[in-house]
Write an enzyme that holds these catalytic residues in place. Structure first.
Site, PDB file in Angstrom:
ATOM      1  N   GLN A 125       0.823  -1.206   0.000  1.00  0.00           N
ATOM      2  CA  GLN A 125       0.000   0.000   0.000  1.00  0.00           C
ATOM      3  C   GLN A 125       0.861   1.261   0.000  1.00  0.00           C
ATOM      4  O   GLN A 125       0.328   2.366  -0.099  1.00  0.00           O
ATOM      5  CB  GLN A 125      -0.918  -0.005   1.230  1.00  0.00           C
ATOM      6  CG  GLN A 125      -1.910  -1.151   1.252  1.00  0.00           C
ATOM      7  CD  GLN A 125      -2.679  -1.219   2.565  1.00  0.00           C
ATOM      8  OE1 GLN A 125      -2.132  -1.578   3.598  1.00  0.00           O
ATOM      9  NE2 GLN A 125      -3.956  -0.874   2.532  1.00  0.00           N
ATOM     10  N   ASN A 126       2.160   1.101   0.116  1.00  0.00           N
ATOM     11  CA  ASN A 126       3.072   2.234   0.177  1.00  0.00           C
ATOM     12  C   ASN A 126       3.428   2.723  -1.229  1.00  0.00           C
ATOM     13  O   ASN A 126       3.540   1.928  -2.156  1.00  0.00           O
ATOM     14  CB  ASN A 126       4.350   1.849   0.920  1.00  0.00           C
ATOM     15  CG  ASN A 126       4.068   1.409   2.340  1.00  0.00           C
ATOM     16  OD1 ASN A 126       3.056   1.780   2.925  1.00  0.00           O
ATOM     17  ND2 ASN A 126       4.954   0.600   2.899  1.00  0.00           N
ATOM     18  N   VAL A 127       3.650   4.011  -1.346  1.00  0.00           N
ATOM     19  CA  VAL A 127       4.035   4.586  -2.641  1.00  0.00           C
ATOM     20  C   VAL A 127       5.521   4.917  -2.703  1.00  0.00           C
ATOM     21  O   VAL A 127       6.006   5.439  -3.708  1.00  0.00           O
ATOM     22  CB  VAL A 127       3.206   5.857  -2.939  1.00  0.00           C
ATOM     23  CG1 VAL A 127       1.722   5.540  -2.966  1.00  0.00           C
ATOM     24  CG2 VAL A 127       3.504   6.983  -1.942  1.00  0.00           C
ATOM     25  N   HIS A 143      -1.289   1.336  -4.435  1.00  0.00           N
ATOM     26  CA  HIS A 143      -1.728   2.739  -4.425  1.00  0.00           C
ATOM     27  C   HIS A 143      -0.874   3.629  -5.318  1.00  0.00           C
ATOM     28  O   HIS A 143      -0.950   4.855  -5.214  1.00  0.00           O
ATOM     29  CB  HIS A 143      -1.735   3.274  -2.992  1.00  0.00           C
ATOM     30  CG  HIS A 143      -2.770   2.620  -2.135  1.00  0.00           C
ATOM     31  ND1 HIS A 143      -2.759   2.675  -0.756  1.00  0.00           N
ATOM     32  CD2 HIS A 143      -3.859   1.880  -2.458  1.00  0.00           C
ATOM     33  CE1 HIS A 143      -3.789   2.005  -0.278  1.00  0.00           C
ATOM     34  NE2 HIS A 143      -4.466   1.507  -1.292  1.00  0.00           N
ATOM     35  N   CYS A 208       1.803  19.672 -17.989  1.00  0.00           N
ATOM     36  CA  CYS A 208       2.326  18.572 -18.785  1.00  0.00           C
ATOM     37  C   CYS A 208       3.287  19.096 -19.840  1.00  0.00           C
ATOM     38  O   CYS A 208       2.921  19.980 -20.629  1.00  0.00           O
ATOM     39  CB  CYS A 208       1.176  17.823 -19.443  1.00  0.00           C
ATOM     40  SG  CYS A 208       1.708  16.518 -20.584  1.00  0.00           S
ATOM     41  N   CYS A 211       1.395  18.348 -23.466  1.00  0.00           N
ATOM     42  CA  CYS A 211       0.144  18.971 -23.909  1.00  0.00           C
ATOM     43  C   CYS A 211      -0.299  20.156 -23.065  1.00  0.00           C
ATOM     44  O   CYS A 211      -1.304  20.798 -23.383  1.00  0.00           O
ATOM     45  CB  CYS A 211      -0.965  17.923 -23.950  1.00  0.00           C
ATOM     46  SG  CYS A 211      -1.560  17.401 -22.312  1.00  0.00           S
ATOM     47  N   SER A 250      -2.756  -0.980   9.078  1.00  0.00           N
ATOM     48  CA  SER A 250      -3.921  -0.997   9.964  1.00  0.00           C
ATOM     49  C   SER A 250      -5.152  -1.525   9.234  1.00  0.00           C
ATOM     50  O   SER A 250      -6.189  -1.748   9.862  1.00  0.00           O
ATOM     51  CB  SER A 250      -4.208   0.422  10.479  1.00  0.00           C
ATOM     52  OG  SER A 250      -4.543   1.275   9.392  1.00  0.00           O
ATOM     53  N   ASN A 274       1.563  -5.805  13.346  1.00  0.00           N
ATOM     54  CA  ASN A 274       1.271  -4.370  13.350  1.00  0.00           C
ATOM     55  C   ASN A 274       1.125  -3.891  14.785  1.00  0.00           C
ATOM     56  O   ASN A 274       0.492  -4.558  15.599  1.00  0.00           O
ATOM     57  CB  ASN A 274      -0.028  -4.080  12.595  1.00  0.00           C
ATOM     58  CG  ASN A 274      -0.242  -2.595  12.359  1.00  0.00           C
ATOM     59  OD1 ASN A 274       0.480  -1.975  11.584  1.00  0.00           O
ATOM     60  ND2 ASN A 274      -1.229  -2.013  13.021  1.00  0.00           N
ATOM     61  N   ARG A 275       1.704  -2.750  15.073  1.00  0.00           N
ATOM     62  CA  ARG A 275       1.497  -2.150  16.387  1.00  0.00           C
ATOM     63  C   ARG A 275       0.163  -1.413  16.368  1.00  0.00           C
ATOM     64  O   ARG A 275      -0.017  -0.449  15.632  1.00  0.00           O
ATOM     65  CB  ARG A 275       2.629  -1.186  16.728  1.00  0.00           C
ATOM     66  CG  ARG A 275       3.957  -1.891  16.989  1.00  0.00           C
ATOM     67  CD  ARG A 275       4.927  -0.979  17.713  1.00  0.00           C
ATOM     68  NE  ARG A 275       6.258  -1.553  17.841  1.00  0.00           N
ATOM     69  CZ  ARG A 275       6.614  -2.419  18.774  1.00  0.00           C
ATOM     70  NH1 ARG A 275       5.717  -2.825  19.661  1.00  0.00           N
ATOM     71  NH2 ARG A 275       7.858  -2.877  18.836  1.00  0.00           N
TER      72      ARG A 275
END
Length: 318
Positions: A125-127, A143, A208, A211, A250, A274-275
């Site tokens: 899920q990290n980018v 993501h 951009c 364009c 989470s 997970n904490r």
């Protein structure tokens, strides 16, 4: 395959070396042995979240001690030029910080598990792309990715480094002024909170290069759907696994929780590290309240090889 990013660069932001793995106490080791026994001999799908990257100096969204945040939605971004200006100004600061982060022991452990043939695939899920920096190959960036920018008009993509260089040129001295005003909060999506409203409103956005259309960081905003092909590939990883290991998430958003539900419905063991409480706890056979990077490092060293060599890992985009 680990290529550490440079430290202090053109932005002046300090590098963020990963935290060392702390020594596990007897109670933690006992809990990990239970998880290891459950996962032993099984091919794993791994799902990771922001809690894995905290040891690389990147703040978590919802972990213990995380500041409350109200991220911009996709609808807010596309619906207002003022919102886009604010977002790009803050993202330019955040990216200048985040790009210096290095993979930690947890990222490296997942890459080791893959090289040993113990994974059907990795869903993150990290980018921040730290899994890829650590050497992981078969990765679904659920993501999106912070190192890429997309044009909403024509779909062309550009490297974040190129857009950053353009932003530097059309906003001379902006980052230095931001440093002086004080960055009060960083976020996993390269967002930053800055107190200086006048500085933000003076920011000049890039368009951009092809364009002249609207640019957007190439990751999924709140209120935006994950591309269907990405979701399908992630489901395939879970289907091809014998168990699902969740690390540092989470599971607050449905985009990650659905894979936990899918694994549980298929009768596959689910282990969550997970904490803090997660929305997937009721589906897990084992829930570990441990530091994520240390737990993954332990599992990478202790899980045995599979009795049969796995099929070759297929790699595709996403």
């Amino acid at each position: 395959m680990n290529h550490p990013r440079p430290g202090v660069g053109m932005t002046g932001f300090a590098s963020m070396p990963s935290a060392p793995v702390g020594q596990l106490d007897p109670e933690e080791l006992q809990a990990l042995e239970v998880a290891g026994n459950l996962l032993s001999g099984k091919r794993l799908a791994v799902l990771t979240g922001a809690g894995l990257s905290t040891d690389s100096g990147i703040p978590d969204y919802r972990g213990p001690g995380s500041a409350p945040r109200n991220p911009m939605t996709y609808q807010e971004f596309v619906g207002s030029e003022a919102n886009r200006r604010r977002y790009w100004a803050r993202n330019h600061i955040g990216w200048s910080h985040l790009r210096h982060a290095d993979p930690n022991a947890g990222h490296k452990a997942v890459a080791v598990l893959e090289r040993r043939g113990l994974l059907s695939g990795l869903i993150t899920q990290n980018v921040d792309r730290l899994h890829e920096d650590a050497g992981s190959i078969n990765v679904v960036d659920l993501h999106g990715r912070f190192d890429q920018v997309v044009c909403l008009s024509n779909g062309h993509t550009f490297t974040r480094r190129l857009i950053a260089a353009i932003l530097e040129e059309i906003n001379p001295g902006f980052l230095e002024a931001a440093l002086e005003s004080g960055v009060v909060e960083m976020a996993p999506d390269a967002d930053a909170t800055v107190e200086d409203h006048e500085l933000i409103t003076s920011f000049v956005m890039a368009v951009c290069p092809i364009c002249g259309g609207t640019l957007k960081p190439d990751f999924v905003y709140f209120g935006e759907n994950v591309p269907k092909d990405r979701v399908a590939r992630a489901y395939e990883m879970v289907d091809n696994a014998d168990a699902l290991l969740v690390a540092g998430s989470s599971l607050t958003v449905q985009s990650g929780l659905r894979f936990v539900r899918h694994a549980a419905k298929s009768g596959k063991p689910v282990v969550i590290i997970n904490r803090g409480t997660t929305r997937g706890d009721d589906f897990a056979q084992v829930k570990l309240e441990l530091g994520v990077s240390g737990a993954l490092d332990y599992l990478a060293r202790s899980l045995p090889d599979l009795p049969q060599a796995p099929a070759p890992i297929g790699v595709s985009g996403g």
